[in-house]
Each structure stands twice: as C-alpha cells, then as structure tokens.
Design a protein around this motif. Sequence first.
Motif, PDB file in Angstrom:
ATOM      1  N   ARG A  76      -6.075  -0.729  -4.867  1.00  0.00           N
ATOM      2  CA  ARG A  76      -5.626   0.476  -4.446  1.00  0.00           C
ATOM      3  C   ARG A  76      -5.317   1.736  -5.797  1.00  0.00           C
ATOM      4  N   ALA A  80       0.820  -1.487  -0.158  1.00  0.00           N
ATOM      5  CA  ALA A  80       0.118   0.067  -0.484  1.00  0.00           C
ATOM      6  C   ALA A  80       0.937   1.077   0.074  1.00  0.00           C
ATOM      7  N   GLN A 127      -2.958  -9.326  -3.102  1.00  0.00           N
ATOM      8  CA  GLN A 127      -3.021  -8.834  -2.994  1.00  0.00           C
ATOM      9  C   GLN A 127      -2.163  -7.764  -4.149  1.00  0.00           C
ATOM     10  N   LYS A 176       0.525   4.656  -2.640  1.00  0.00           N
ATOM     11  CA  LYS A 176       0.576   5.543  -2.672  1.00  0.00           C
ATOM     12  C   LYS A 176       1.910   7.064  -2.592  1.00  0.00           C
TER      13      LYS A 176
END
Length: 264
Positions: free
Chosen positions: A120, A65, A112, A69
């Motif tokens: 994401r 994650a 994932q 970002k």
Amino acid sequence: MEQKLDYQNELSGKIALVTGGTKGAGKAIAERLKNAGAKVIIIARNAPEIPDEDLYFISADLSKAEDVKNTAREVFEKFGKIDILVNNLGGSETPGGGFAALSNTDWEETIQTNLLAPVRLDKAFLPQMLENKSGVIIHIASIQGKLPLHDSTLPYAAAKAGLINYSKGLSKEVSPKGVRVLTVSPGWIMTEASKRMMERISESNKISVKEAEKSVMDALGGIPFGRAAMPEEVAELIGFLVSPRASYLTGTEYVIDGGTIPTV
C-alpha cells in the motif's frame, strides 16, 4: 561520465520515509539517513521515547489502509515528494505451538503488517517517483523468507517470502522508469526488544544471558559470525543502498545475517 560523490552529505536535498522508524533497526536507519543529509520522516504507532526535532514523526497504524492513505496525504502536503522509501515495518506476535495454534486472525494480521502495508505504501508513493523518474524503495524482509521457523512465526515467514517475491517483480516493472527497488533480509538483530527477550529466557530457564543468546542462535541453526547483528550494521547497508554509490543496484536481495543461511 565520472561521478563525484560526497560521502558526508550524499543525501542532501532528499526526502526519506522510514516505517517503524522509532525503535530498533528502523531507528538506526532513520538516524543513518539523517546523518547523510536527508530530511527523514518516521512512521510508527507510538512516538519515539526521546523526540528528535530533526525527524518528522507521523503516528499511524500502517496495517490499516485508511492510515496509509492519511499518511501519504500528510507527507505530500508537508514535503511534496518522497525520494527514498524504506519499508521497515514488520514483526510477529503470533503464539507458539505450531500450525494448529494459529488462528485465521493471526494469519490475516501478520500478512497485513508484513506484506500488505509495504504494498500500500508503494502504491501511495511510487506514482510520484515514476513521474520524477527517480527514487529508491527498500523492502526490509527477513531470512525467514527462506529459513522459516515453524513453531510460532510461520505467518511472518510466509509474508516475508511474499514480500521478497513482490519486490523482485516490482523492480522489473519500475527500474526501466528510473526507480530502484531492493530487498534487505536481516537475520537476528540485537535490538532493545531482543535484549529484553534474552533476559526473559535467562530468567525463566535459570541460565545466563549469554547462554540464552546461544540457545537462540542454536534454534537458527547457528550464526557463524557468533552474534546477532547490531541495528547500526543493518542501517549502514541501507545507507549505502539508497545512496548514489549504489546507482546500478536494483532488483536484488541483500542478506545480512552473519552467515546464518547455510546455502548459497
């Protein structure tokens, strides 16, 4: 209103991001979009073997994650926007041996990479597309979303099935707001990695490479077209789907598998 389309430079002025864009189908997709006039960003853990100054490379592990970002921050600082997002990253590294051979880690890492990484990335870039009331998101799934191979890739198949369903749901939410969302599900693609796998099968079983290819096609239940797809063939489909020529297409899954899936 009649649209006049420039097929040679139809993505001029567009910013495209392709995950897993340094090898295989991802590399072919990045080059196809670049050749159509887009400025293309490619993301992968490792840099391309042959750098291309026309492709902006970002090193990231998108299964994490924090890396997603940081990637979004760099993209917005450098380019200010994204018009086209191709969620191509995916793969399976789980062992053979069926369900019992799979650990919790195998499941978690596969999900994932193949499901949560695209979710994401969409979450990072979709708000800006919605603000501009324009954009295209492509999710690269797999025919394994409908045709799972149980021996070693069951987590991958489950993750891709989830991605197909998620993509459809997302399209219903954001298409009325100007953002098109589409899924592309390839079958077997003859990438460099696939070629090396055929060579390993050939050597270990003392058969020819052609016989090795046939053994893989047989495991898939046969490919009526008689061969795997080339990366450029998958890229050509993506090039059309993100173009103005496909302006009415959204919420649909496009299968490119040479006829592998035996049902309609």
